[in-house]
Design an enzyme around this catalytic site. Sequence first.
Site, short mmCIF file in Angstrom:
data_model
loop_
_atom_site.label_atom_id
_atom_site.label_comp_id
_atom_site.label_asym_id
_atom_site.label_seq_id
_atom_site.Cartn_x
_atom_site.Cartn_y
_atom_site.Cartn_z
N SER A 51 0.83 -1.21 0.00
CA SER A 51 0.00 0.00 0.00
C SER A 51 0.86 1.26 0.00
CB SER A 51 -0.92 -0.02 1.22
OG SER A 51 -1.67 1.18 1.31
N VAL A 109 2.42 1.89 -3.44
CA VAL A 109 1.44 2.43 -4.39
C VAL A 109 1.18 3.90 -4.12
CG1 VAL A 109 -0.97 2.30 -5.13
CG2 VAL A 109 0.35 0.20 -4.81
N HIS A 110 1.07 4.28 -2.85
CA HIS A 110 0.89 5.70 -2.51
C HIS A 110 2.11 6.52 -2.96
CE1 HIS A 110 -2.42 4.26 0.01
NE2 HIS A 110 -2.83 5.52 0.08
N GLU A 111 3.29 5.95 -2.80
CA GLU A 111 4.50 6.66 -3.23
C GLU A 111 4.52 6.84 -4.75
OE1 GLU A 111 7.77 8.88 -2.86
OE2 GLU A 111 6.63 8.06 -1.17
N MET A 159 2.53 9.84 -5.50
CA MET A 159 3.31 11.05 -5.21
C MET A 159 4.31 11.34 -6.33
SD MET A 159 2.17 12.28 -2.37
CE MET A 159 0.57 11.69 -2.99
#
Length: 609
Positions: free
Chosen positions: A542, A545-547, A550
């Site tokens: 998770s 994926v968030h990185e 960004m």
Amino acid sequence: MGRTNTSDQLNAISDKNTKRKSLALDNEYHNNSSSEDDSSKIELSYTIPDNNNIISQETTTSVEDVLSLSSAPQNELRLRKQKSNNQDSPVDLNGVIVDVSKREKIFLKRKRQIDNKHGSDKSKYLSRFNDITFKAKSSTIFESDEFYKTDFFGMYVLFWLATAFAMVNNLIHTYFENSTPILQWTVVKVFKRDLFKVGLVDLAMYLSTYFAFFVQYACKNGYLSWKKVGWWLQAAFDGLFLFFWLWIASEYCLDFPWIAKVFLVLHSLVFIMKMHSYAFYNGYLWSIYKEGLYSEKYLDKLTNGKVTLPKGHTKNETEKVLQESIAFTKYELEYQSHATTENPDDHHVFDIDQTDKSIAKLQQEGLIKFPQNITLFNYFEYSMFPTLVYTLNFPRTKRIRWSYVFGKTFGIFGLIFLMILIAENNLYPIVLRCEIARKLPVSERIPQYFFLLMDMIPPFLMVYLFTFFLIWDAILNAIAELSKFADRDFYGPWWSCTDFSEFANQWNRCVHKFLLRHVYHSSISAFDVNKQSAAIITFLLSSLVHELVMYVIFGTLRGYLLLFQMSQIPLIIMSRSKFMKDKKVLGNIICWFGFISGPSIICTLYLVF
């Protein structure tokens, strides 16, 4: 069918019968956790060799075609593995023997617990995919009668009234003090840029997801095997899908603005999760379905004397293995066909008399809905549902409440306007200051950073809250109403959580369900890890994926968000310590401190450093 293939088929069936017994006693997925001894986890989806000639095999088989039989410690039939050049064989009996010896104590320890819970009926099984249940609930937390009857309902009204006054004040000042028309605002121009192209790309991206359907359709019609080819194709396509559409939106191709890039990357992730769930759920059912057909056919031949068993082994032993295989496969296919009714039974009471009926007969009676579900319309329906997890039976509403749809649509455009208003008047000036600070020496940049951070927190918090209401309350509910999808469990009371693991479960229930089934539980099964390791794997995926998101926004790879998300793990451990056990208020304060400051800290770090 050759002797090696027959041996592998029987060997695989016996292997899976033992594994299912251990699974039923030691791996209850519906409890959202693994058992006490996590080293004993096993996967239910061990598949038999995929051979389209299984049903059309010759009517007689020689002695050499049948595998030698021996009794297992629990009086279960166990088949000795022979050397084979068939690379599709899923069986490793040596590993099974080790697994059984490790699980024997667990088996005895848990037998009483399971018997007390499910009764002593030996036909009781646990499905692999009983971890998620869809329920017919056509209202969210803020729309439920229980919420309107609480003493804190007025606080919800106060929040929106205070927001309305603040936004009206902001709008009045903007109208009279800013001569720039709304359509000429910087944020609006970025939002409008290439809007038509973005829509076309999104449509093309959606249509390309039908690859998952065509793979399953090819499996259904015998053009390819899911185990041999299908899952490889799907896995490769999932990876290609993400990076291809990222490239399309990047400056190397269509050069979309950052808002469009973020929208496309998030939507591509949604499509990937939907495709993955559809493909691998049906892929699992293919293994169960083909095993059931094979066991039925072989048992029929054995009963009619068309198969000769080796000396020293009884017909009853082989029949027992095949009958248990048939019972489970029918149970599993029936469970998956009816486990998501309005009043679901997590363990789906299986009528043992159904084992006397063939799978084809159960399909005709509507008790088994696989593989009849693999149709173009079924996939289209699933693609329209606001869920990332596929199943054979979704709860549905009887009609569309158009007044409800209108209200949610009005809310969508209203929230988007408010977010643009805040972004233009409050966030954009801070972003310009961040760009100036970025050019300063580090010694001067650090003091400026803290001023920028304090200015960023209030407007960013408002955008954060508006984003929640926009996506999880307005958009998803509007889509659910239009598609007659009855389960509105899109979010939980995350504002009352006392640790970040609870927040991860409640903030985005759709993604949480996907990660629970296809990452957390699959990690336990596939990698034989304990639940703590599986949780870390899920958390890490998770965070990565968030990185990635960004990186799409800022165009730089810094790892700030990855670092902050992974830092939640020690906070979660601390929240479960004896010190924090009875301190719910303190836990909630820590969470809200993170909600308020975290997004602003991360955003300003990417902008300034």
